[in-house]
Design a protein around this motif. Sequence first.
Motif, PDB file in Angstrom:
ATOM      1  N   HIS A 131       0.841  -1.204   0.000  1.00 18.27           N
ATOM      2  CA  HIS A 131       0.000   0.000   0.000  1.00 18.27           C
ATOM      3  C   HIS A 131       0.873   1.251   0.000  1.00 18.27           C
ATOM      4  CE1 HIS A 131      -3.544   2.455   0.789  1.00 18.27           C
ATOM      5  NE2 HIS A 131      -2.891   3.045   1.767  1.00 18.27           N
ATOM      6  N   ALA A 132       1.882   1.293   0.850  1.00 20.68           N
ATOM      7  CA  ALA A 132       2.773   2.462   0.902  1.00 20.68           C
ATOM      8  C   ALA A 132       3.514   2.637  -0.422  1.00 20.68           C
ATOM      9  CB  ALA A 132       3.759   2.314   2.054  1.00 20.68           C
ATOM     10  N   ALA A 133       3.980   1.529  -0.996  1.00 20.94           N
ATOM     11  CA  ALA A 133       4.738   1.605  -2.249  1.00 20.94           C
ATOM     12  C   ALA A 133       3.867   2.040  -3.430  1.00 20.94           C
ATOM     13  CB  ALA A 133       5.368   0.251  -2.552  1.00 20.94           C
ATOM     14  N   SER A 134       2.560   1.798  -3.344  1.00 18.59           N
ATOM     15  CA  SER A 134       1.668   2.095  -4.465  1.00 18.59           C
ATOM     16  C   SER A 134       1.608   3.582  -4.795  1.00 18.59           C
ATOM     17  CB  SER A 134       0.254   1.580  -4.161  1.00 18.59           C
ATOM     18  OG  SER A 134      -0.384   2.365  -3.156  1.00 18.59           O
ATOM     19  N   PHE A 135       1.966   4.448  -3.847  1.00 14.45           N
ATOM     20  CA  PHE A 135       1.905   5.888  -4.095  1.00 14.45           C
ATOM     21  C   PHE A 135       3.158   6.409  -4.791  1.00 14.45           C
ATOM     22  CE2 PHE A 135      -0.820   5.130  -0.347  1.00 14.45           C
ATOM     23  CZ  PHE A 135      -2.023   5.572  -0.865  1.00 14.45           C
ATOM     24  N   GLY A 136       4.252   5.661  -4.686  1.00  9.53           N
ATOM     25  CA  GLY A 136       5.460   6.009  -5.431  1.00  9.53           C
ATOM     26  C   GLY A 136       6.296   7.143  -4.871  1.00  9.53           C
ATOM     27  N   ASN A 137       5.976   7.657  -3.693  1.00  7.42           N
ATOM     28  CA  ASN A 137       6.752   8.793  -3.171  1.00  7.42           C
ATOM     29  C   ASN A 137       7.152   8.636  -1.704  1.00  7.42           C
ATOM     30  OD1 ASN A 137       4.003   9.107  -2.442  1.00  7.42           O
ATOM     31  ND2 ASN A 137       4.284  11.296  -2.071  1.00  7.42           N
ATOM     32  N   TYR A 138       7.179   7.400  -1.207  1.00  6.60           N
ATOM     33  CA  TYR A 138       7.618   7.147   0.161  1.00  6.60           C
ATOM     34  C   TYR A 138       8.900   6.325   0.145  1.00  6.60           C
ATOM     35  CZ  TYR A 138       3.019   8.889   1.354  1.00  6.60           C
ATOM     36  OH  TYR A 138       1.906   9.689   1.466  1.00  6.60           O
ATOM     37  N   ALA A 139       9.838   6.694   1.016  1.00  3.20           N
ATOM     38  CA  ALA A 139      11.146   6.040   1.032  1.00  3.20           C
ATOM     39  C   ALA A 139      11.357   5.139   2.229  1.00  3.20           C
ATOM     40  CB  ALA A 139      12.249   7.104   1.011  1.00  3.20           C
ATOM     41  N   LEU A 140      10.509   5.297   3.270  1.00  2.00           N
ATOM     42  CA  LEU A 140      10.746   4.590   4.524  1.00  2.00           C
ATOM     43  C   LEU A 140       9.416   4.171   5.137  1.00  2.00           C
ATOM     44  CD1 LEU A 140      13.369   4.193   6.460  1.00  2.00           C
ATOM     45  CD2 LEU A 140      12.301   6.006   7.823  1.00  2.00           C
ATOM     46  N   THR A 141       9.388   2.974   5.717  1.00  2.00           N
ATOM     47  CA  THR A 141       8.243   2.552   6.523  1.00  2.00           C
ATOM     48  C   THR A 141       8.731   2.362   7.959  1.00  2.00           C
ATOM     49  OG1 THR A 141       8.604   0.204   5.982  1.00  2.00           O
ATOM     50  CG2 THR A 141       7.038   1.431   4.614  1.00  2.00           C
ATOM     51  N   CYS A 142       7.824   2.522   8.911  1.00  2.00           N
ATOM     52  CA  CYS A 142       8.230   2.421  10.308  1.00  2.00           C
ATOM     53  C   CYS A 142       7.048   2.010  11.176  1.00  2.00           C
ATOM     54  CB  CYS A 142       8.788   3.754  10.803  1.00  2.00           C
ATOM     55  SG  CYS A 142       7.542   5.070  10.922  1.00  2.00           S
ATOM     56  N   PHE A 143       7.351   1.522  12.355  1.00  2.00           N
ATOM     57  CA  PHE A 143       6.349   1.256  13.386  1.00  2.00           C
ATOM     58  C   PHE A 143       7.044   1.394  14.729  1.00  2.00           C
ATOM     59  CE2 PHE A 143       8.282  -2.840  12.440  1.00  2.00           C
ATOM     60  CZ  PHE A 143       8.517  -3.383  13.695  1.00  2.00           C
ATOM     61  N   CYS A 144       6.281   1.415  15.795  1.00  2.00           N
ATOM     62  CA  CYS A 144       6.894   1.493  17.122  1.00  2.00           C
ATOM     63  C   CYS A 144       6.348   0.386  18.022  1.00  2.00           C
ATOM     64  CB  CYS A 144       6.692   2.857  17.765  1.00  2.00           C
ATOM     65  SG  CYS A 144       4.986   3.334  18.076  1.00  2.00           S
ATOM     66  N   ALA A 145       7.114   0.052  19.030  1.00  2.00           N
ATOM     67  CA  ALA A 145       6.746  -1.023  19.956  1.00  2.00           C
ATOM     68  C   ALA A 145       7.136  -0.616  21.373  1.00  2.00           C
ATOM     69  CB  ALA A 145       7.452  -2.322  19.573  1.00  2.00           C
ATOM     70  N   VAL A 146       6.329  -1.030  22.330  1.00  2.00           N
ATOM     71  CA  VAL A 146       6.602  -0.691  23.714  1.00  2.00           C
ATOM     72  C   VAL A 146       7.811  -1.488  24.215  1.00  2.00           C
ATOM     73  CG1 VAL A 146       5.086  -2.481  24.695  1.00  2.00           C
ATOM     74  CG2 VAL A 146       5.536  -0.378  25.986  1.00  2.00           C
ATOM     75  N   GLU A 147       8.571  -0.867  25.109  1.00  2.00           N
ATOM     76  CA  GLU A 147       9.700  -1.552  25.729  1.00  2.00           C
ATOM     77  C   GLU A 147       9.383  -1.784  27.200  1.00  2.00           C
ATOM     78  OE1 GLU A 147      13.493   0.338  24.919  1.00  2.00           O
ATOM     79  OE2 GLU A 147      13.592  -0.957  23.156  1.00  2.00           O
ATOM     80  N   ARG A 148       9.430  -3.031  27.610  1.00  2.00           N
ATOM     81  CA  ARG A 148       9.192  -3.410  29.008  1.00  2.00           C
ATOM     82  C   ARG A 148      10.467  -4.045  29.574  1.00  2.00           C
ATOM     83  NH1 ARG A 148       4.208  -1.541  31.146  1.00  2.00           N
ATOM     84  NH2 ARG A 148       2.523  -1.951  29.663  1.00  2.00           N
ATOM     85  N   PRO A 149      10.716  -3.868  30.853  1.00  2.00           N
ATOM     86  CA  PRO A 149      11.898  -4.498  31.451  1.00  2.00           C
ATOM     87  C   PRO A 149      11.781  -6.022  31.423  1.00  2.00           C
ATOM     88  CG  PRO A 149      10.491  -3.524  33.139  1.00  2.00           C
ATOM     89  CD  PRO A 149       9.953  -3.061  31.823  1.00  2.00           C
ATOM     90  N   SER A 150      12.915  -6.679  31.298  1.00  2.00           N
ATOM     91  CA  SER A 150      12.921  -8.146  31.207  1.00  2.00           C
ATOM     92  C   SER A 150      12.399  -8.804  32.483  1.00  2.00           C
ATOM     93  CB  SER A 150      14.335  -8.653  30.907  1.00  2.00           C
ATOM     94  OG  SER A 150      15.241  -8.221  31.916  1.00  2.00           O
ATOM     95  N   ASP A 151      12.448  -8.069  33.598  1.00  2.00           N
ATOM     96  CA  ASP A 151      11.976  -8.631  34.866  1.00  2.00           C
ATOM     97  C   ASP A 151      10.590  -8.103  35.252  1.00  2.00           C
ATOM     98  OD1 ASP A 151      12.731  -6.031  35.372  1.00  2.00           O
ATOM     99  OD2 ASP A 151      13.848  -6.474  37.211  1.00  2.00           O
ATOM    100  N   HIS A 152       9.833  -7.630  34.260  1.00  2.00           N
ATOM    101  CA  HIS A 152       8.490  -7.115  34.559  1.00  2.00           C
ATOM    102  C   HIS A 152       7.663  -8.209  35.232  1.00  2.00           C
ATOM    103  CE1 HIS A 152       4.442  -5.504  33.993  1.00  2.00           C
ATOM    104  NE2 HIS A 152       4.980  -4.342  33.711  1.00  2.00           N
ATOM    105  N   PRO A 153       6.963  -7.900  36.325  1.00  2.00           N
ATOM    106  CA  PRO A 153       6.242  -8.941  37.074  1.00  2.00           C
ATOM    107  C   PRO A 153       5.123  -9.624  36.290  1.00  2.00           C
ATOM    108  CG  PRO A 153       5.682  -6.738  37.877  1.00  2.00           C
ATOM    109  CD  PRO A 153       6.866  -6.575  36.979  1.00  2.00           C
TER     110      PRO A 153
END
Length: 203
Positions: A131-153
């Motif tokens: 879908h993003a590529a279909s417009f022909g004028n975008y160079a980058l895709t991105c998303f974000c994700a939450v970071e939780r500590p490895s010892d989260h209860p």
Amino acid sequence: MNPVSPASELRYTRFCGAEIASQFEALGQLRIEVFRAFPYLYQGNLAYEMAYLKTYAESPRSLLFAVFDGGDMVGATTCIPLIDETEEVQKPFLATGMDLQQIFYFGESILLPAYRGLGLGHRFFGEREAHAASFGNYALTCFCAVERPSDHPLRPPDYRPLDGFWRQRGYEKAPQLRSEFEWQDIGEASSTVKEMVYWTRNL
């Protein structure tokens, strides 16, 4: 609900721009259900969902790709030009001098647990990238994700982060790109700030 249908019998539907408004309630409920699990631990609120999803309905280039089993939405993924996203999403990109006009932002990618392992995670990325590529004028895709500590209860003993899957799709973590979002965790009395880190891929 009946036993899970195979991927070939599920129904796949695309909604663009204003069409997404017709799916607000179903998508909001699905987000609440899926994001209740670790690592988001989201104590859902449908009123918040309606306000959040309005951004997507107001963008003519946004996409909702939804999966239905019968009449039930069981999976969904969204994307939107970063220029149409909220200030809190745009902020880290502006701070590093990146051109918002060239970036497509990927929102949620959610599936009910019973429908995982059918290849839909890859399909979600493929649909959004196409879908993003279909417009022909975008160079980058991105998303974000939450970071939780490895010892989260509340971290389940068998929890496996999706970093490996994301790297398989060609994404790399960009630790310099971070946003802060607020939501109420399960067991919390009020909303608290959570840090989200971005992953990017050249389109």
